[in-house]
Design an enzyme around this catalytic site. Structure first.
Site, PDB file in Angstrom:
ATOM      1  N   GLY A   1       0.454  -1.260  -0.163  1.00 48.81           N
ATOM      2  CA  GLY A   1      -0.028   0.223  -0.009  1.00 48.81           C
ATOM      3  C   GLY A   1       0.648   1.057  -0.106  1.00 48.81           C
ATOM      4  O   GLY A   1       0.369   2.122  -0.194  1.00 48.81           O
TER       5      GLY A   1
ATOM      6  N   ASP B   1      -2.583  -1.008  10.471  1.00 52.97           N
ATOM      7  CA  ASP B   1      -3.114  -1.630   8.754  1.00 52.97           C
ATOM      8  C   ASP B   1      -2.482  -2.995   8.975  1.00 52.97           C
ATOM      9  O   ASP B   1      -2.376  -3.564   7.964  1.00 52.97           O
ATOM     10  CB  ASP B   1      -2.962  -0.757   7.608  1.00 52.97           C
ATOM     11  CG  ASP B   1      -3.060  -2.016   6.483  1.00 52.97           C
ATOM     12  OD1 ASP B   1      -4.361  -2.030   6.582  1.00 52.97           O
ATOM     13  OD2 ASP B   1      -2.649  -1.124   5.017  1.00 52.97           O
TER      14      ASP B   1
END
Length: 718
Positions: free
Chosen positions: A151, A262
């Site tokens: 990401g 995350d």
């Protein structure tokens, strides 16, 4: 100390790092006038956790911070070993970001080209790797190739020419993304100080041209995403072992004032026989109110966008465990913040404690979740013990940080009356050692007389008026003397101050059982089971109350779970036997009593109950084999005198009645208390037992027993 055998009874572990590698041992029924609203998702027993406990926010946590995480699986299981992989074999042959993975960092619009400008907002972007094999970064790190993309950036394999080791360089996925660059700068400032065996090491932060790169430890294993993709849903014990172990990393980060943000299967890796967090790109300080927030739909908590917290981190851990275990349809849509019901997912119906753990971990209300990684790990370890005990049919006992032992197991009585479900059998919560009145409360709680104990605890409260532990112990002692209204007043007072103190519900359940309100007590213990899904005590309380309420099916389930996991809970074995016998399963009831160890101070009493169970006639008549086994059990019991004669009388009377009713055929080859299974001889044996009892009796009882002996003796001519 290390290398020696664990001293805990029934444990086969070895002491490692001063902790046992097996057990970890170290060298809501609500206020009766104000029911709470239940959640819509129920467990396999049809129960729902309580919600909306308070209009305020949670202020305290009442679970111990101790946790045993010395090795993967806490020594309870072995996980599949991964074959070693040569680092350079993991290099991508064609490092490209697939189109379905390309989104604008500014407006999240899909992007078709690998570089250019977003057609919607004009943001410049590039998804092309900036490093190629052979590049030398900072005059030290030789680039071998791209390993993966994530990401926040491309991940490259590198080799440290100075220290002769493989490592990882992590750059920016979108080299034109200023926000990602800011995150990289933040990593350079504080992540180098993060040192933990379950977190990838940060070695350095270097520049190469106009870019910055994080230099990290190379972890040569597989991500849990890869393992899950290859094998499908993982075995329950294995998945729990991975998550339990990684929680130590979260506890460490939270202690440093950091949040991971995350977490998902992509971001932790199995290497040899341990797991590691491998992507630190989204880590931020808890008090950082201005930094970018990174997360993944389906894993992130509902409130995470307002600012990640340790509790929102733990939500992602719960979601990760759920996806490792099951194929959840709509994980990122219809079930973005919820779990399928046990009716939808069979695993959740099979694993009640695990499902309750997941419900608590992923509750949409942050206050109803686990409040620390250590608390979460302790409860998950308890769930793991249950799972492994059931799978291997081998007990996995452990000392609880929150409860004392089974109260029935602590008794030593010569009374051989049948044991019934009773609130006195409930374990008592341990006392918080940080409470200001700790020592005084311990001394007062040791007073055997309930009335004197109440008076002593009241004196402790005068010395320490803010001691919650003294209040709770006072409420408990008031229950013992039947002062239920006064006890409830104290519990309501504590509940008003902190609606999340599970001990309020525990003592309320104890009070309701004492009052004979079994169904209400069952609801109270049910809520404690939601709050502490890895503890055995709430399941025992749930079972005792369910049995009192004549809900034998659920009582059997809970008793069996407790007894199989930890045989030291003697109450569970007796309760399981009672409930199985009521439902007509004599064989199962006998087996349940057989779980009581010979080393237990209640072994003899269990054998007495076993003999009574064998000859019980309430559901079905015993056969000759049961009568014989009952007689042999009595003959083997180390008791003499009146109790022995009384048991012999019960067996012989049962045999005589069955023969007289012709429900049982005589058999001269079977001996019952030294007499053949024939009416004349059984009568002789019964007469002998009655006269022996009369010899030990006085007054009217002696006369009654002699008369009964004369009545049952065989008829003769003289």
């Amino acid at each position: 100390m290390n290398g020696s055998h664990c001293q805990r009874q029934g444990c086969t572990g070895i002491i490692e790092d001063n902790y046992c590698n097996v057990c970890g041992f170290a060298g809501k029924q609500v206020n009766e006038s104000s029911p709470r609203q239940s959640a819509s998702i129920t467990t396999g027993t049809g129960s729902s956790p309580l919600t909306n406990r308070s209009k305020g926010s949670r202020r305290t946590s009442h679970a111990s911070s101790r946790s045993s995480r010395k090795q993967l699986g806490a020594g309870l299981i072995s996980v599949p070993e991964l074959p070693s992989t040569e680092p350079e074999k993991a290099i991508m042959a064609d490092p490209r970001v697939p189109e379905n993975k390309r989104f604008c960092a500014n407006c999240n619009s899909p992007l078709k080209r690998e570089n250019g400008f977003c057609s919607k907002c004009g943001q410049k972007y590039s998804f092309i790797p900036s490093l190629k094999a052979g590049d030398l970064v900072a005059g030290q790190y030789l680039v071998k190739g791209a390993l993966a993309y994530g990401g926040l950036g491309w991940i490259y394999l590198g080799f440290d020419n100075k220290l002769s080791r493989y490592l990882v360089l992590k750059g920016l996925l979108n080299t034109e993304d200023a926000a990602s660059a800011a995150v990289a700068v933040a990593e350079r400032q504080f992540l180098a100080a993060v040192k933990h065996s379950n977190i990838v090491g940060i070695y350095n932060f270097v520049n190469y041209g106009s870019e910055g790169f994080i230099v990290m430890e190379y972890v040569g294993g597989k991500t849990l995403k890869e393992i899950r993709k290859e094998r499908g849903p993982l075995p329950v014990a294995e998945a729990i072992a991975y998550i339990h172990r990684i929680l130590s990393a979260f506890a460490y980060l939270h202690q440093l004032g950091l949040v991971y943000c995350d977490f998902k299967p992509d971001n932790f890796m199995l290497e040899e026989n341990d797991v590691k967090l491998i992507d630190m790109g989204g880590v931020r300080r808890i008090d950082d109110l201005s930094g970018d927030i990174y997360g993944t739909v389906g894993y992130s908590a509902p409130e995470a966008g307002e600012g990640p917290t340790p509790v929102s981190d733990l939500f992602t851990v719960g979601r990760t465990l759920a996806i490792l275990l099951a194929d959840i349809k709509g994980f990122s849509s219809t079930h973005q913040y919820t779990l399928p019901s046990p009716q939808e997912e069979s695993l959740f119906a099979e694993q009640e404690s695990l499902y309750r753990f997941l419900l608590k971990a992923t509750n949409q209300n942050p206050d109803d979740r686990f409040q620390s990684a250590d608390e979460m790990a302790d409860q998950l370890l308890g769930v793991l013990r249950e799972v492994v005990a059931a799978q291997t049919n081998t007990p996995r006992p452990a000392s609880s940080n929150l409860f004392g032992g089974d109260m029935l197991a602590l008794t030593s009585s010569s009374d051989f009356e049948p044991i019934r479900p009773d609130f006195h059998q409930l374990p008592i919560p341990t006392i918080d050692s940080t409470d200001p009145g700790f020592n005084n409360i311990l001394n007062a709680s040791a007073i055997p007389d309930s009335t004197k104990r109440v008076a002593s605890l009241q004196q402790v409260l005068q010395l320490f008026p803010k001691s919650r532990e003294a209040l709770l112990r006072l409420a408990n002692s008031l229950i013992d003397i039947g002062a239920y209204e006064e006890a409830e007043k104290i519990l309501a007072e504590i509940e008003a101050e902190d609606a999340w103190d599970w001990r309020v519900m525990w003592y309320r359940g104890r009070k309701l059982m004492a009052q004979g309100k079994a169904k209400e007590a069952q609801q109270a213990f049910d809520q404690v089971y939601f709050d502490l899904p890895g503890e055995l005590a709430p399941k025992l309380g749930f079972a005792l109350a369910a049995e009192q309420a004549r809900q034998y099916k659920v009582a059997i389930k809970m008793y069996d779970l407790v007894s199989r996991t930890d045989p030291n809970y003697i109450s569970a074995a007796f309760g399981l036997a009672r409930c199985l016998l009521v439902t007509g399963d004599r064989k199962g009831a006998v087996a349940a009593l057989g779980r009581v160890s010979q080393t237990s101070n209640l072994f003899t009493r269990a054998q007495v109950e076993l003999s009574r169970t064998l000859i019980n006639t309430e559901r079905s008549a015993p056969g000759a084999t049961e009568l014989k086994d009952a007689a042999q059990t009595i003959e083997a019991i180390a008791i003499q005198g009146m109790e022995r004669y009384r048991l012999a009388k019960q067996v012989l009377e049962t045999a005589l009645n069955l023969i007289a009713k012709r429900s049982l055929s005589p058999n001269s080859s079977i001996l019952i208390m030294g007499e053949t299974l024939e009416e004349v001889n059984i009568r002789k044996g019964l007469e002998k037992a009655l006269r022996a009892m009369a010899h030990l009796s006085t007054g009217y009882e002696k006369i009654r027993l002699v008369d009964e002996a004369n009545r049952v003796r065989p008829r003769t001519l003289f």
